[in-house]
Scaffold this active site. Sequence first.
Site, PDB file in Angstrom:
ATOM      1  N   HIS A 271       0.830  -1.207   0.000  1.00 54.51           N
ATOM      2  CA  HIS A 271       0.000   0.000   0.000  1.00 54.51           C
ATOM      3  C   HIS A 271       0.862   1.253   0.000  1.00 54.51           C
ATOM      4  O   HIS A 271       0.767   2.057  -0.915  1.00 54.51           O
ATOM      5  CB  HIS A 271      -1.006   0.035   1.153  1.00 54.51           C
ATOM      6  CG  HIS A 271      -1.920  -1.137   1.201  1.00 54.51           C
ATOM      7  ND1 HIS A 271      -2.740  -1.474   0.139  1.00 54.51           N
ATOM      8  CD2 HIS A 271      -2.138  -2.072   2.166  1.00 54.51           C
ATOM      9  CE1 HIS A 271      -3.422  -2.556   0.446  1.00 54.51           C
ATOM     10  NE2 HIS A 271      -3.077  -2.948   1.671  1.00 54.51           N
ATOM     11  N   ASP A 322      -5.094  -8.172  -3.284  1.00 55.75           N
ATOM     12  CA  ASP A 322      -5.366  -7.948  -1.869  1.00 55.75           C
ATOM     13  C   ASP A 322      -6.658  -8.603  -1.408  1.00 55.75           C
ATOM     14  O   ASP A 322      -6.736  -9.806  -1.226  1.00 55.75           O
ATOM     15  CB  ASP A 322      -5.355  -6.447  -1.599  1.00 55.75           C
ATOM     16  CG  ASP A 322      -5.331  -6.098  -0.117  1.00 55.75           C
ATOM     17  OD1 ASP A 322      -5.306  -7.019   0.722  1.00 55.75           O
ATOM     18  OD2 ASP A 322      -5.338  -4.900   0.228  1.00 55.75           O
TER      19      ASP A 322
END
Length: 449
Positions: A271, A322
């Site tokens: 991220h 993810d």
Amino acid sequence: MTSPQRTRTYWLEHAWLDTAVEPGVALEVTGGRITAVRTGTGTPPPGAEILRGLTLPGLANAHSHAFHRALRGTVQVGSGTFWTWREVMYAVADRLTPDTYHRLARAVYAEMALAGITAVGEFHYLHHAPGGTPYADPNAMGEALIEAAAEAGVRITLLDTAYVSSGFGKAPDAHQLRFSDGDADAWAERCSLLKERDHARIGAAVHSVRAVPADQLATVAGWAQERRAPLHVHLSEQTAENDACLAAHGRTPTRLLADHGVLGPGTTGVHNTHLTDEDIALLGRSGTGTCMCPTTERDLADGIGPAVALQAAGSPLCLGSDSHAVIDLLEEARAMELNERLRTRTRGHWTAAALLRAASADGHAALGNPDAGTLETGAAADFTTIALDSVRTAGPVPRLGAETAVFAATAADVRHTVVAGRHVVRDGAHTLVPDVPQALARAVAALHS
């Protein structure tokens, strides 16, 4: 992932060879590796397997939580934040057993193969039974994932994750007891029991700076560095994490990781969304990678990370799906560019070739497989073919390069996926897992019944 030693030939109608699309490319494959690349072959050699369309290196999904696939279509109802989403995620995690996790992951990894993904980085923190009691095999959940990947025909890097606390100075809550080994030393002891095999690498992960106390970060980093294993970490996904870290340690999460030896070329931050200029410089100078997960980051309203600045500073970029709001690495690549266009109101931050490398070669490198992600002699024989005659891709034969794949195609256009020289997806159908949609439906339903 063993493959027969006999040589087979694949003839690619069009192939992306890192700098351009070439027509009529013959790949010779022996023992799971590409042993020859011949361009300019106008007709298929006798006995060759013919792949019509545009063949790309196999895609690498560098960040996966397989069980989050069971949340698709449920957590999108109503409003909320990352933190309210997390409560729903915990409820699903509480229901998983080694058997149900195996069935779900097998179907999820088969879905990935159908999307052209040949390797997955599984960020694995669901270790123990509810309440935190270890299974008879303390790695039963991790072994279920490794076996699921084998049955789905994809490579896996199991990023076994240290998860010790619920926050700075806080013990795990009831949900998180399943995740915790008690401390990083116990995590390392359990993790050391995992064994690599042909299709599986063992790596490590720090769940986040809030989940591993600062004085235990070096234990996790040292374990990975000693084994030259990949090390991943969720980093600054939420501003609340940054605020809490500043309050507890007087420094940002990135600085905290740097001070405890976590950053470096073997490490990937996942991220990397809410960073200071100093954070970006620290990540870049250390060669720490960045895994962007745009479909999840926008689904959870996390924000848009400074991917352009990170890459310019020296942080290699890769991509992951993810939480699996969708499983489509072409969409992840496209989204990284389009998100940046929205943020800056300018176009063309990456070429299509650079985005494709993030989705393939650089992702494989982040998973500890630097010999994958290219169509060249000596590389792993992992590749995928997208159709050029669908409603999304129909048009002139690609001349510019990877643009058709990155900016037009989706996972629905994948026709073939080959892993270690073996056809895992042929003509849009999985060769090892019959009826993947039904397998997904059954596995997900079992967790909601």
